[in-house]
Write an enzyme that holds these catalytic residues in place. Structure first.
Site, PDB file in Angstrom:
ATOM      1  N   GLU A  51     106.378 -40.870 -16.327  1.00 17.55           N
ATOM      2  CA  GLU A  51     106.750 -39.378 -16.247  1.00 17.55           C
ATOM      3  C   GLU A  51     106.572 -38.918 -14.931  1.00 17.55           C
ATOM      4  O   GLU A  51     105.413 -38.450 -14.391  1.00 17.55           O
ATOM      5  CB  GLU A  51     105.631 -38.617 -17.109  1.00 17.55           C
ATOM      6  CG  GLU A  51     105.722 -39.219 -18.689  1.00 17.55           C
ATOM      7  CD  GLU A  51     104.586 -38.603 -19.394  1.00 17.55           C
ATOM      8  OE1 GLU A  51     104.240 -37.371 -19.287  1.00 17.55           O
ATOM      9  OE2 GLU A  51     103.587 -39.406 -19.678  1.00 17.55           O
ATOM     10  N   HIS A 104     109.906 -38.012 -21.061  1.00 20.77           N
ATOM     11  CA  HIS A 104     108.930 -38.592 -21.711  1.00 20.77           C
ATOM     12  C   HIS A 104     109.341 -39.845 -22.567  1.00 20.77           C
ATOM     13  O   HIS A 104     108.672 -40.190 -23.572  1.00 20.77           O
ATOM     14  CB  HIS A 104     108.207 -37.725 -22.575  1.00 20.77           C
ATOM     15  CG  HIS A 104     106.693 -37.916 -22.841  1.00 20.77           C
ATOM     16  ND1 HIS A 104     106.022 -38.906 -23.425  1.00 20.77           N
ATOM     17  CD2 HIS A 104     105.578 -37.102 -22.352  1.00 20.77           C
ATOM     18  CE1 HIS A 104     104.787 -38.812 -23.193  1.00 20.77           C
ATOM     19  NE2 HIS A 104     104.254 -37.541 -22.771  1.00 20.77           N
ATOM     20  N   HIS A 160     102.651 -29.757 -21.683  1.00 25.11           N
ATOM     21  CA  HIS A 160     104.026 -29.907 -21.827  1.00 25.11           C
ATOM     22  C   HIS A 160     104.546 -28.601 -22.240  1.00 25.11           C
ATOM     23  O   HIS A 160     105.570 -28.673 -23.214  1.00 25.11           O
ATOM     24  CB  HIS A 160     104.086 -31.049 -22.731  1.00 25.11           C
ATOM     25  CG  HIS A 160     103.833 -32.366 -22.193  1.00 25.11           C
ATOM     26  ND1 HIS A 160     103.790 -32.642 -20.904  1.00 25.11           N
ATOM     27  CD2 HIS A 160     103.362 -33.552 -22.890  1.00 25.11           C
ATOM     28  CE1 HIS A 160     103.553 -33.988 -20.853  1.00 25.11           C
ATOM     29  NE2 HIS A 160     103.103 -34.406 -21.977  1.00 25.11           N
TER      30      HIS A 160
END
Ligand code: GLA
Length: 344
Positions: A308, A174, A103
């Site tokens: 996601e 997210h 991420h």
């Protein structure tokens, strides 16, 4: 409507932007992390239920490390060994998930103030300049994320980015959804559908092995609605490695299409995920331990799930995976929609 959302540790003032449609559905988004903070949908008894997990203030988002509602980048999910090669040059990222980068690896996009632009009744665009070298990635990237609420109860998230040099780009949202209400406990009895005939097998570190495995006959098969809890404890490699569902599904079809759905019998609230992207990480909140959430809620393991949408994890190291290279001057443009309705 705009309200204050508190200050970050750097003294920046965050704002919360509210949007409401003609059905009374209301969402709120913040410029801190360009995050979705609230999504209130009417349930079968006409009671509003906020169906996304979140916090009460920007400061809490700054402290949190579970990415509630966040805009994630420059590359969502994992890059193996926290490095990659592009145009013959090696770029080093930060290893923040074992030896891998997750991420963004550091200086997370979801921990920055984005600039709110084009603030309208039903849409807000957040803008971020991500300079060359940011998180280790090449290219000055100009990124925007637009949230729009429609009268069809759709939250449309539109991503737009351009870089002045070849780079990687894989932005996602997210949000953790709980269609019985954000503070209602586990989602195990809620049902999910994923329109995918296969998923990308991953190793114990959640890095894809490169194999595309059919879901047929496995606990990963969500082609028909089933409860999230039905197979989650099965003795199956992927579930053991992920401590639950935490994989990339190879979405059927291409172009804007419905790729997943979720529904709660308790509230009658249902949602669909629509995207133009090839993959989706379905993550069942396996790493939520105890998060002090908004309105006094306490969120624990499996109290919410994420859809996601993305290019496949570690695609930069897999020739047969599409993306996530974006060439200099090329427009990165993708859209994901979370669409809600209520069943009696
Ligand atoms: C993604 C990852 C998970 C986890 C969450 C955040 O879903 O695949 O492993 O990192 O984000 O906690």
């Amino acid at each position: 409507m705009v309200s204050e959302f508190g200050k970050t540790s750097k003294g920046e003032s965050a704002k919360l932007y509210f949007m409401k449609n003609k059905n009374g559905m209301e969402i709120a988004v913040t410029d801190y992390g360009a995050a979705l903070v609230k999504a209130a949908v009417s349930d079968k008894d006409k009671k509003m239920q906020d169906v996304v997990l979140g916090y009460d203030s920007a400061a809490a988002y700054e402290k949190g490390d579970v990415y509630f509602g966040a805009s994630v980048g420059r590359v969502a999910n994992r890059i193996g060994d926290a490095s990659f090669e592009l145009n013959g040059k090696t770029y080093e990222l930060t290893a923040n998930a074992g030896v891998n980068s997750l991420h963004g690896g550091r200086d997370y996009y979801n921990k920055r103030m984005w600039k709110a632009e084009k603030i309208e009744d039903r849409s807000v665009t957040f803008h971020l300049c991500s300079p060359k070298g940011d998180q280790g990635y090449p290219g000055n990237a100009d990124i925007s994320v637009t949230y729009e609420l429609t009268d069809n109860n759709e939250i449309i998230i539109h991503y737009h980015a351009v870089s002045d040099a070849d780079t990687l780009m894989n932005l996602t949202n997210h949000s953790y959804f709980n269609l019985s209400g954000h503070a209602s406990g586990t989602v195990l009895k809620q049902e999910v559908m994923i329109a995918a005939d296969s998923f990308t097998r991953a190793d114990a570190e959640s890095i894809p092995t490169g194999e595309i495995v059919p879901v047929e006959g496995t606990p990963m098969d969500f082609r028909e609605y089933k409860t999230i809890g039905q197979d989650i404890e099965a003795d199956y490699e992927a579930l053991v490695f992920g401590m639950g569902y935490d994989h990339n599904w190879v979405l059927n079809g291409d172009g804007m299409r419905v790729v997943a759905g979720m529904r709660s019998k308790e509230t009658g609230i249902a949602m669909e995920v629509v995207t133009d992207l090839p993959g989706m990480q379905f993550y069942t909140g396996n790493f939520l331990i105890s998060e002090a959430g908004k309105e006094g809620a306490e969120y624990k393991k499996r109290h919410g799930v994420c859809f996601e949408t993305q290019y496949f994890p570690d695609a930069v190291h897999k020739e047969h995976f599409e993306g996530p290279v974006v060439r200099a001057g090329e427009v990165y443009d993708t859209t994901t929609v979370y669409r809600f309705h209520t069943e009696a």
